[in-house]
Design an enzyme around this catalytic site. Structure first.
Site, PDB file in Angstrom:
ATOM      1  N   ASN A 149       0.873  -1.175   0.000  1.00 29.02           N
ATOM      2  CA  ASN A 149       0.000   0.000   0.000  1.00 29.02           C
ATOM      3  C   ASN A 149       0.910   1.225   0.000  1.00 29.02           C
ATOM      4  O   ASN A 149       1.514   1.548   1.015  1.00 29.02           O
ATOM      5  CB  ASN A 149      -0.898  -0.023   1.245  1.00 29.02           C
ATOM      6  CG  ASN A 149      -1.742   1.236   1.360  1.00 29.02           C
ATOM      7  OD1 ASN A 149      -1.797   2.036   0.428  1.00 29.02           O
ATOM      8  ND2 ASN A 149      -2.393   1.405   2.505  1.00 29.02           N
ATOM      9  N   LYS A 166       0.038   4.270  -0.297  1.00 32.00           N
ATOM     10  CA  LYS A 166      -0.595   5.467   0.270  1.00 32.00           C
ATOM     11  C   LYS A 166      -0.361   6.652  -0.671  1.00 32.00           C
ATOM     12  O   LYS A 166      -0.346   6.459  -1.898  1.00 32.00           O
ATOM     13  CB  LYS A 166      -0.082   5.711   1.692  1.00 32.00           C
ATOM     14  CG  LYS A 166      -0.198   4.441   2.545  1.00 32.00           C
ATOM     15  CD  LYS A 166       0.030   4.642   4.009  1.00 32.00           C
ATOM     16  CE  LYS A 166      -0.119   3.303   4.725  1.00 32.00           C
ATOM     17  NZ  LYS A 166      -0.014   3.429   6.184  1.00 32.00           N
ATOM     18  N   HIS A 185      -9.439   1.425   5.277  1.00 36.25           N
ATOM     19  CA  HIS A 185      -8.108   1.572   5.889  1.00 36.25           C
ATOM     20  C   HIS A 185      -8.212   2.522   7.075  1.00 36.25           C
ATOM     21  O   HIS A 185      -9.028   3.451   7.065  1.00 36.25           O
ATOM     22  CB  HIS A 185      -7.113   2.119   4.857  1.00 36.25           C
ATOM     23  CG  HIS A 185      -5.703   2.074   5.345  1.00 36.25           C
ATOM     24  ND1 HIS A 185      -5.185   3.048   6.181  1.00 36.25           N
ATOM     25  CD2 HIS A 185      -4.720   1.154   5.185  1.00 36.25           C
ATOM     26  CE1 HIS A 185      -3.944   2.728   6.483  1.00 36.25           C
ATOM     27  NE2 HIS A 185      -3.630   1.581   5.891  1.00 36.25           N
ATOM     28  N   GLU A 195      -6.544   4.951   7.944  1.00 33.39           N
ATOM     29  CA  GLU A 195      -6.422   6.380   7.600  1.00 33.39           C
ATOM     30  C   GLU A 195      -7.719   6.917   7.009  1.00 33.39           C
ATOM     31  O   GLU A 195      -8.070   8.079   7.218  1.00 33.39           O
ATOM     32  CB  GLU A 195      -5.222   6.575   6.656  1.00 33.39           C
ATOM     33  CG  GLU A 195      -3.905   6.412   7.413  1.00 33.39           C
ATOM     34  CD  GLU A 195      -2.813   5.691   6.657  1.00 33.39           C
ATOM     35  OE1 GLU A 195      -2.824   5.672   5.409  1.00 33.39           O
ATOM     36  OE2 GLU A 195      -1.927   5.116   7.323  1.00 33.39           O
ATOM     37  N   GLU A 233      -4.992  -4.569  10.856  1.00 33.80           N
ATOM     38  CA  GLU A 233      -3.945  -3.558  11.003  1.00 33.80           C
ATOM     39  C   GLU A 233      -4.182  -2.797  12.304  1.00 33.80           C
ATOM     40  O   GLU A 233      -4.995  -1.855  12.327  1.00 33.80           O
ATOM     41  CB  GLU A 233      -3.996  -2.567   9.819  1.00 33.80           C
ATOM     42  CG  GLU A 233      -3.757  -3.216   8.473  1.00 33.80           C
ATOM     43  CD  GLU A 233      -3.208  -2.218   7.455  1.00 33.80           C
ATOM     44  OE1 GLU A 233      -2.169  -2.520   6.863  1.00 33.80           O
ATOM     45  OE2 GLU A 233      -3.789  -1.139   7.270  1.00 33.80           O
ATOM     46  N   GLY A 288       2.901   2.578  10.668  1.00 35.95           N
ATOM     47  CA  GLY A 288       3.861   3.664  10.476  1.00 35.95           C
ATOM     48  C   GLY A 288       4.623   4.046  11.731  1.00 35.95           C
ATOM     49  O   GLY A 288       5.254   5.095  11.792  1.00 35.95           O
ATOM     50  N   SER A 325       3.815  -1.924  10.253  1.00 35.49           N
ATOM     51  CA  SER A 325       5.270  -2.002  10.405  1.00 35.49           C
ATOM     52  C   SER A 325       5.857  -3.361  10.005  1.00 35.49           C
ATOM     53  O   SER A 325       6.790  -3.848  10.645  1.00 35.49           O
ATOM     54  CB  SER A 325       5.683  -1.606  11.825  1.00 35.49           C
ATOM     55  OG  SER A 325       5.294  -0.265  12.087  1.00 35.49           O
TER      56      SER A 325
END
Ligand code: 13P
Length: 257
Positions: free
Chosen positions: A9, A11, A97, A99, A169, A175, A215
Site C-alpha cells: 500500500n 498510500k 483503511h 487512515e 492492522e 507507520g 510495520s
C-alpha cells in the site's frame, strides 16, 4: 488452502516517474515468484494505469486501488468508481483503511456499502480492521474487531465472502515501527476467523485470507507469515522501495495446511 497475499500500500507516495523506476527494479526481482503466493501493488490513483499495464499477464501479480466510491458514476467530485477500476484491470480494492476511518471520517456503514459494491463489480475488497492503542489498553480489541467485521460485512452473502480479504492492522502499529507481537497478531487473526465461522460458515472461515499490516519489514515478515492464521501482509512504508518489498514479498513461507 489459502494462498498468501503480499500487498503493497503506497498510500500518497510516488509520482509516475517514481512508479516506473520502482517497477523497473521490482519486476525482474519477481522472476522468483512461485505459485505459492500472490503479490499485489496498491499505487495512488494516478499510478493505477501504469501499474496495471506493467503487471498485465504476469502470473501471481495484481493491482489494488486504495479506496473507491460505491456508486458507478454520479456527482461525487474527487471520487473513483468501481466501474472505472474494473475497466482498468484492477483486481482488488483496499477499503476501510484506518487512515480512511480516522483521518477522513469514514464510517462502518459507508465502508459496508463499498464492500458490497466492490464484490458486485468483480473487485476483491481488502477490508481493513484494527483497534487504536487506547482501545487495546482498555481491553476492547475484540469488541472493536467484532463491530468492524459485523458492520463492514453486513451486506455480504456467504458466497460473496469467499472473495473478501481481511487485513488486520492495529492502528498503533501503522507507520510507528511498532509491530504487533506474533501472539497479538495470531490472537486477533484467530478471533476474526472464528467470527467468520460463526457469521458465515467454517468453510468460508478456512478459506478467507487474513493479512497482517503494521510495520511489516524484511526483518519481521517471515516470522509473521509463519503464524498459522496470518495469510499475507499489507505493507506501507517498507513497500516503497523495490528491494525491500521484494524481500518481503518473497520471504520464506511455512507450508500451510
Ligand atoms: P506501515 O507498513 O508503514 O506501518 O503501514 C501499514 C499500512 O497501513 C498498510 O496499509
Amino acid at each position: 488452502m489459502r494462498i498468501p497475499l503480499m500487498a503493497a500500500n503506497w498510500k500518497m507516495h510516488k509520482t509516475i516517474p517514481a512508479i516506473i523506476s520502482f517497477l523497473d527494479s521490482f519486476i525482474p526481482l519477481m522472476r522468483e515468484l512461485g505459485s505459492d503466493r500472490e503479490v499485489v501493488i496498491a499505487p495512488p490513483f494516478i499510478g493505477l494505469e501504469t501499474v496495471c499495464r506493467a503487471l498485465r499477464g504476469r502470473k501471481g501479480m495484481g493491482v489494488a486501488a486504495q479506496n473507491m466510491h460505491f456508486e458507478e458514476q454520479g456527482a461525487f467530485t474527487g471520487e473513483i468508481s468501481p466501474l472505472m477500476l474494473s475497466d482498468l484491470g484492477v483486481g482488488h480494492v483496499i477499503l476501510g483503511h484506518s487512515e480512511r476511518r480516522h483521518v477522513f471520517g469514514e464510517t462502518d456503514g459507508f465502508i459496508a456499502k463499498k464492500v458490497v459494491s466492490a464484490l458486485e463489480h468483480d473487485l476483491k475488497p481488502i477490508l481493513c480492521i484494527g483497534e487504536k492503542l487506547e482501545q487495546r489498553e482498555a481491553g476492547e480489541t475484540n469488541a472493536v474487531l467484532e463491530a468492524q467485521l459485523r458492520k463492514g460485512l453486513s451486506g455480504v452473502t456467504a458466497e460473496q465472502a469467499q472473495d473478501v480479504v481481511i487485513a488486520y492492522e492495529p492502528v498503533w502499529a501503522i507507520g510507528t515501527g511498532k509491530t504487533a507481537t506474533p501472539e497479538q497478531a495470531q490472537e486477533a487473526h484467530i478471533f476474526a476467523r472464528k467470527w467468520m465461522a460463526e457469521h458465515f460458515n467454517s468453510g468460508i472461515a478456512d478459506q478467507i485470507r487474513i493479512l497482517y499490516g503494521g510495520s511489516v519489514k524484511p526483518a519481521n515478515a517471515a516470522e509473521l507469515m509463519a503464524l498459522p492464521d496470518v495469510d499475507g501482509a499489507l505493507v506501507g512504508g517498507a513497500a516503497l522501495d523495490a528491494e525491500s518489498f521484494a524481500e518481503i514479498a518473497l520471504c520464506p513461507l511455512t507450508p500451510r495446511a
